[in-house]
Design a protein around this motif. Structure first.
Motif, PDB file in Angstrom:
ATOM      1  N   ARG A   1     -71.120  -0.225 -50.829  1.00 15.39           N
ATOM      2  CA  ARG A   1     -71.633   0.617 -49.757  1.00 15.39           C
ATOM      3  C   ARG A   1     -72.985   0.118 -49.229  1.00 15.39           C
ATOM      4  NH1 ARG A   1     -71.316   6.856 -51.562  1.00 15.39           N
ATOM      5  NH2 ARG A   1     -69.044   6.700 -51.569  1.00 15.39           N
TER       6      ARG A   1
ATOM      7  N   THR B   1     -73.124  11.428 -54.366  1.00 16.32           N
ATOM      8  CA  THR B   1     -71.840  10.944 -53.853  1.00 16.32           C
ATOM      9  C   THR B   1     -71.321   9.832 -54.770  1.00 16.32           C
ATOM     10  OG1 THR B   1     -73.011   9.384 -52.443  1.00 16.32           O
ATOM     11  CG2 THR B   1     -72.354  11.457 -51.448  1.00 16.32           C
ATOM     12  N   THR B   2     -72.244   9.180 -55.465  1.00 15.93           N
ATOM     13  CA  THR B   2     -71.845   8.074 -56.335  1.00 15.93           C
ATOM     14  C   THR B   2     -71.339   8.538 -57.696  1.00 15.93           C
ATOM     15  OG1 THR B   2     -74.168   7.922 -56.895  1.00 15.93           O
ATOM     16  CG2 THR B   2     -73.354   6.361 -55.294  1.00 15.93           C
TER      17      THR B   2
ATOM     18  N   GLY C   1     -73.531  19.548 -54.653  1.00 15.62           N
ATOM     19  CA  GLY C   1     -73.829  19.307 -53.234  1.00 15.62           C
ATOM     20  C   GLY C   1     -72.785  18.565 -52.432  1.00 15.62           C
ATOM     21  N   PRO C   2     -72.406  17.341 -52.817  1.00 17.98           N
ATOM     22  CA  PRO C   2     -71.523  16.552 -51.954  1.00 17.98           C
ATOM     23  C   PRO C   2     -70.041  16.902 -52.101  1.00 17.98           C
ATOM     24  CG  PRO C   2     -72.165  15.248 -53.852  1.00 17.98           C
ATOM     25  CD  PRO C   2     -72.887  16.556 -53.964  1.00 17.98           C
TER      26      PRO C   2
ATOM     27  N   GLU D   1     -80.644   2.334 -54.922  1.00 15.85           N
ATOM     28  CA  GLU D   1     -79.655   2.642 -55.953  1.00 15.85           C
ATOM     29  C   GLU D   1     -79.694   1.625 -57.089  1.00 15.85           C
ATOM     30  OE1 GLU D   1     -77.237   5.187 -56.044  1.00 15.85           O
ATOM     31  OE2 GLU D   1     -78.344   6.125 -54.417  1.00 15.85           O
TER      32      GLU D   1
ATOM     33  N   MET E   1     -77.743  18.487 -46.551  1.00 13.45           N
ATOM     34  CA  MET E   1     -76.356  18.210 -46.907  1.00 13.45           C
ATOM     35  C   MET E   1     -75.564  17.618 -45.740  1.00 13.45           C
ATOM     36  SD  MET E   1     -76.463  18.784 -50.000  1.00 13.45           S
ATOM     37  CE  MET E   1     -74.830  18.132 -50.211  1.00 13.45           C
TER      38      MET E   1
ATOM     39  N   LYS F   1     -66.419  14.766 -44.361  1.00 11.83           N
ATOM     40  CA  LYS F   1     -67.156  13.709 -45.054  1.00 11.83           C
ATOM     41  C   LYS F   1     -67.663  12.685 -44.055  1.00 11.83           C
ATOM     42  CE  LYS F   1     -64.188  13.151 -48.985  1.00 11.83           C
ATOM     43  NZ  LYS F   1     -63.523  12.170 -49.842  1.00 11.83           N
TER      44      LYS F   1
ATOM     45  N   GLU G   1     -73.845   8.967 -45.525  1.00 14.50           N
ATOM     46  CA  GLU G   1     -73.251   8.352 -46.728  1.00 14.50           C
ATOM     47  C   GLU G   1     -71.819   7.935 -46.390  1.00 14.50           C
ATOM     48  OE1 GLU G   1     -75.451   8.306 -50.544  1.00 14.50           O
ATOM     49  OE2 GLU G   1     -73.535   7.494 -49.894  1.00 14.50           O
TER      50      GLU G   1
ATOM     51  N   ASP H   1     -68.229   2.722 -53.549  1.00 11.42           N
ATOM     52  CA  ASP H   1     -69.619   2.832 -53.962  1.00 11.42           C
ATOM     53  C   ASP H   1     -70.286   1.474 -54.208  1.00 11.42           C
ATOM     54  OD1 ASP H   1     -71.962   3.845 -55.018  1.00 11.42           O
ATOM     55  OD2 ASP H   1     -71.112   3.958 -57.035  1.00 11.42           O
TER      56      ASP H   1
ATOM     57  N   GLN I   1     -68.625   7.540 -47.099  1.00 14.56           N
ATOM     58  CA  GLN I   1     -67.801   7.842 -48.263  1.00 14.56           C
ATOM     59  C   GLN I   1     -66.439   7.164 -48.230  1.00 14.56           C
ATOM     60  OE1 GLN I   1     -68.143  11.612 -50.293  1.00 14.56           O
ATOM     61  NE2 GLN I   1     -69.368  12.414 -48.619  1.00 14.56           N
TER      62      GLN I   1
ATOM     63  N   PRO J   1     -74.207  13.711 -47.154  1.00 16.65           N
ATOM     64  CA  PRO J   1     -72.810  13.366 -47.426  1.00 16.65           C
ATOM     65  C   PRO J   1     -71.813  13.878 -46.385  1.00 16.65           C
ATOM     66  CG  PRO J   1     -73.520  15.140 -48.887  1.00 16.65           C
ATOM     67  CD  PRO J   1     -74.730  14.724 -48.091  1.00 16.65           C
ATOM     68  N   PHE J   2     -72.256  14.836 -45.544  1.00 16.05           N
ATOM     69  CA  PHE J   2     -71.319  15.433 -44.586  1.00 16.05           C
ATOM     70  C   PHE J   2     -71.780  15.238 -43.143  1.00 16.05           C
ATOM     71  CE2 PHE J   2     -70.843  18.169 -48.396  1.00 16.05           C
ATOM     72  CZ  PHE J   2     -69.489  17.954 -48.634  1.00 16.05           C
TER      73      PHE J   2
END
Lengths: 215, 470
Positions: free
Chosen positions: B145, A154-155, A183-184, B166, B354, B108, B136, B142, B138, B97-98
């Motif tokens: 986050r 996602t980043t 994927g995202p 991260e 996912m 999202k 995530e 970023d 979104q 992410p979803f």
């Protein structure tokens, strides 16, 4: 000669890059028409593999190994075709593929590359962690129809947008179709950033390219 | 507590260990981060470019430094967790992410989802911690986050939570925020409060992002899960034992790095290895092969004397349906009965990682409750044998009016939270399936949840830190 092309075709179906290499070298050594070898041998073979995959009769490793073998054959025959000043004949389209800057995941991209190869496209895989500018430079260099950009995180999705922004900034947006995947990503995201195409899987990406380039 | 069952013989575990050592010695691994290479050079290992060649002696020596178990400290000490031994820790899914909605659509995920899932985990009787990156967000840039996620985890529950993996800087931010919550970085260095997920890049690599985070956490005395997700058939061989050997090599190398930086760093042996579907290449996690990887990983970690981590309610289904249920139960049960200690992705996962679904979350929460009950096993005291009750009723009677029944069923039977045990006619009035019942349930839980109060001073300091870092 016909026999040799049949052997080439079969070696592609078998995904045997060693035999494809040997036979392609034989084509060169014996001054056989390399364009015919590509059209009647390699491409006929990869078409069969594509059909078998669609019919559910072969698996992904079969397709990927055939695509690899195809790469070996073309790697030998294409320089020969150029040397003789001949034309290779039309491919269905050219696609530059890569994983975007900051992202080093490449399985999805590799599968997509193999599927495009199996469907008769010319694939230029430029690897992972690729800057927007480098996608575009390669696409210009080879005269690509499609730029395919993959992102798994996602980043790093935002780097897909950067490619489109780069094209707009340099007035190149009309020259290439930009496909995104990974994927995202989603159709909604593709719409949001102005990508021309999005697909969830490699075979759907090929089908999308078929539709888009047919227009 | 039920005994944990083994899927490998001792000899087979040793074969896998020796294969991994051979991989690490003869092939080596790439570490794409200079500070990590520096650590390995200082340890006297052969380093060529990014490639590190390990030795048996080094790996076996370092793994011995890792503690067999450790306590992870929570804002509310009642929620402190011991990771290792016979203990099992359940928590939500990680990194999706979803959000998959009950009506079959997908969108999202957002910060609101993150907060909701932390709250649902906070409210759950079966989930022991609130996890990390439970969705995530979104809609949040970023760069900030991780700050928002950590804050939400602190604010909305007093259970243990995970830090950001991260990169070094975001790990550092996580440590700073945990320090503010627990009274200083020196305090948490002695008692770990964060645990973070460090993944290898299979095959045989670690990237800069993950290594930076690993090193920051090891230096600060915080726990790390070192995990490998081999996709057998694509990023690993199409062989179960070979996949385990590859996974094991990567995890051992990561653990050895953590122990080289700070001997005794709490680590968890992590596996989330699964398959590549051989038709499409996509990850497939709801498979019997995944359950075997999970089971073997629990046993391999026991052999090394370190806690283990695997996935929980794993499945490849797109919606909350029968496939989601039967696949998830297979993998969650495999993790639970073979002795996995830290069960990431216990609740909420759909679509091979996912998507998170609120409805699936409630279904998994129910499964977690069922399994916790199953793991308790049998009660052999007087009440458990119940001879007096059997004698009192004698031939032909019934037990429903026995005092023993009235008292003991509450001890030995579990009441379902979500499953429907009604008769057909009663069920027929509304005809709600699991998805529909779960949809109602999570909204009720969320509406009734009151986050435990956070000290105002600490809250203020956290918000100041976020403002300053944003």
């Amino acid at each position: 000669m016909k026999e040799l092309f049949l052997e080439l075709k079969q070696a592609i179906i078998d995904g045997d890059e060693d035999i494809v290499g040997e036979l392609s070298q034989k084509v060169i050594d014996e001054s056989i028409n390399p364009v015919d070898a590509v059209q009647e041998g390699l491409i006929k073979g990869i078409e069969v593999v594509g059909e078998l995959w669609k019919a559910g009769e072969v698996f992904l490793p079969d397709v990927m190994m055939s695509a690899e073998a195809m790469k070996v054959g073309l790697g030998l025959l294409e320089p020969e075709i150029a040397k003789l000043g001949m034309s290779e004949g039309e491919s269905k389209g050219k696609i530059v593929l890569g994983t975007v800057e900051g992202d080093i995941h490449d399985i999805g991209k590799n599968i997509t590359g193999a599927m495009f190869t199996a469907a008769g496209y010319k694939v230029f895989d430029i690897g992972t962690d690729i800057k927007a500018e480098d996608f575009v430079l390669k696409a210009q260099e080879v005269g690509a129809d499609i730029i395919g950009a993959s992102a798994l995180l996602t980043t790093t999705m935002s780097a897909q947008k950067q490619i489109i922004d780069y094209l707009i900034e340099h007035n190149l947006k009309d020259q290439f179709k930009v496909f995104i995947g990974g994927g995202p990503t989603s159709q909604a995201y593709a719409d949001e950033i102005g990508a021309d195409g999005w697909a969830e899987s490699a075979d759907e990406a090929v089908a999308l390219a078929d539709r888009m380039l047919a227009k | 507590m039920l005994p944990k069952y083994n899927v490998l013989t001792e000899e087979q575990v040793l074969i896998i260990h020796n294969e991994s050592i051979k991989i690490l010695e003869e092939i080596g691994m790439d570490f794409e981060y200079e500070p990590a290479l520096k650590v390995f050079r200082a340890q006297g290992l052969k380093v060529e470019g990014n490639r590190v060649h390990f030795t048996r002696e080094f790996i076996e020596g370092k793994i011995k430094l890792a503690p067999a178990e450790f306590t992870l400290h929570a804002r509310n000490p009642e929620h402190n967790l011991v990771c290792g031994g016979e203990n099992i820790i359940y928590m939500p899914g990680y990194g999706a992410p979803f959000i998959q909605l009950a009506d079959g659509t997908r969108r999202k995920s957002t910060m609101q989802d993150y907060e909701n899932i932390v709250k649902l985990a906070g409210a759950s009787k079966n989930l022991h911690m609130t996890g990390g990156t439970v969705a995530e967000p979104q809609d949040i840039p970023d760069e900030i986050r991780h700050l928002k996620m950590i804050y939400s985890s602190i604010k909305n529950s007093d259970k243990c939570f995970m830090g950001s993996a991260e990169g070094r800087e975001r790990a550092q931010d996580s440590i700073e925020m945990a320090g503010l919550l627990f009274g200083g970085k020196d305090v948490i260095k002695e008692k770990p409060v964060l645990i973070s997920l460090i993944n290898s890049l299979t095959p045989l690599k670690f990237d800069e992002r993950m290594l930076g985070a690993l090193m920051a956490y090891a230096e600060a005395g915080q726990a790390v899960v070192v995990a490998s997700l081999v996709m057998a058939g694509s990023t690993g061989p199409a062989a179960l034992v070979g996949t385990l050997a590859l996974q094991n090599a990567e995890v051992l190398a990561g653990i050895a790095l953590a122990q080289s930086i700070n001997p005794g760093t709490p680590v968890v042996y992590g596996s989330t290895s699964a398959l590549s579907d051989m038709r499409t290449g996509s990850l497939s996690i709801g498979s019997p092969e995944t359950a075997l990887f999970i089971s073997a990983s629990a046993q391999i970690a026991r052999y090394y004397g370190v806690p283990s981590r695997s996935g929980g309610g794993l499945n490849d289904s797109k919606i909350v349906d029968a496939q989601a249920g039967y696949e998830s139960m297979m993998t969650l049960m495999a993790a639970s009965v073979t002795g996995i200690n830290f069960v990431l992705h216990t609740a909420g996962i759909l679509q091979y990682f996912m998507a998170i679904s609120y409805e699936k979350f409630m279904m998994d929460d129910e499964m977690a409750g069922m399994l916790l009950h199953y793991l308790k096993g049998f009660n052999f005291d007087e009440d458990g044998l119940a001879y007096d009750a059997i004698a009192k009723v004698g031939p032909g009677g019934h037990f429903l009016t026995q005092k023993h029944t009235r008292r003991n069923h509450k001890k030995e039977f579990r009441t379902p939270q979500l499953s429907d045990r009604a008769a057909f006619d009663a069920w027929s009035k509304e005809k709600l399936d699991t998805n529909q019942r779960a949809h109602k349930q999570w909204q009720e839980v969320l509406a009734n949840y009151v986050p435990p109060a956070l000290d105002e001073n600490i809250d203020k300091k956290l918000l100041e830190f976020i403002a300053q870092r944003s």
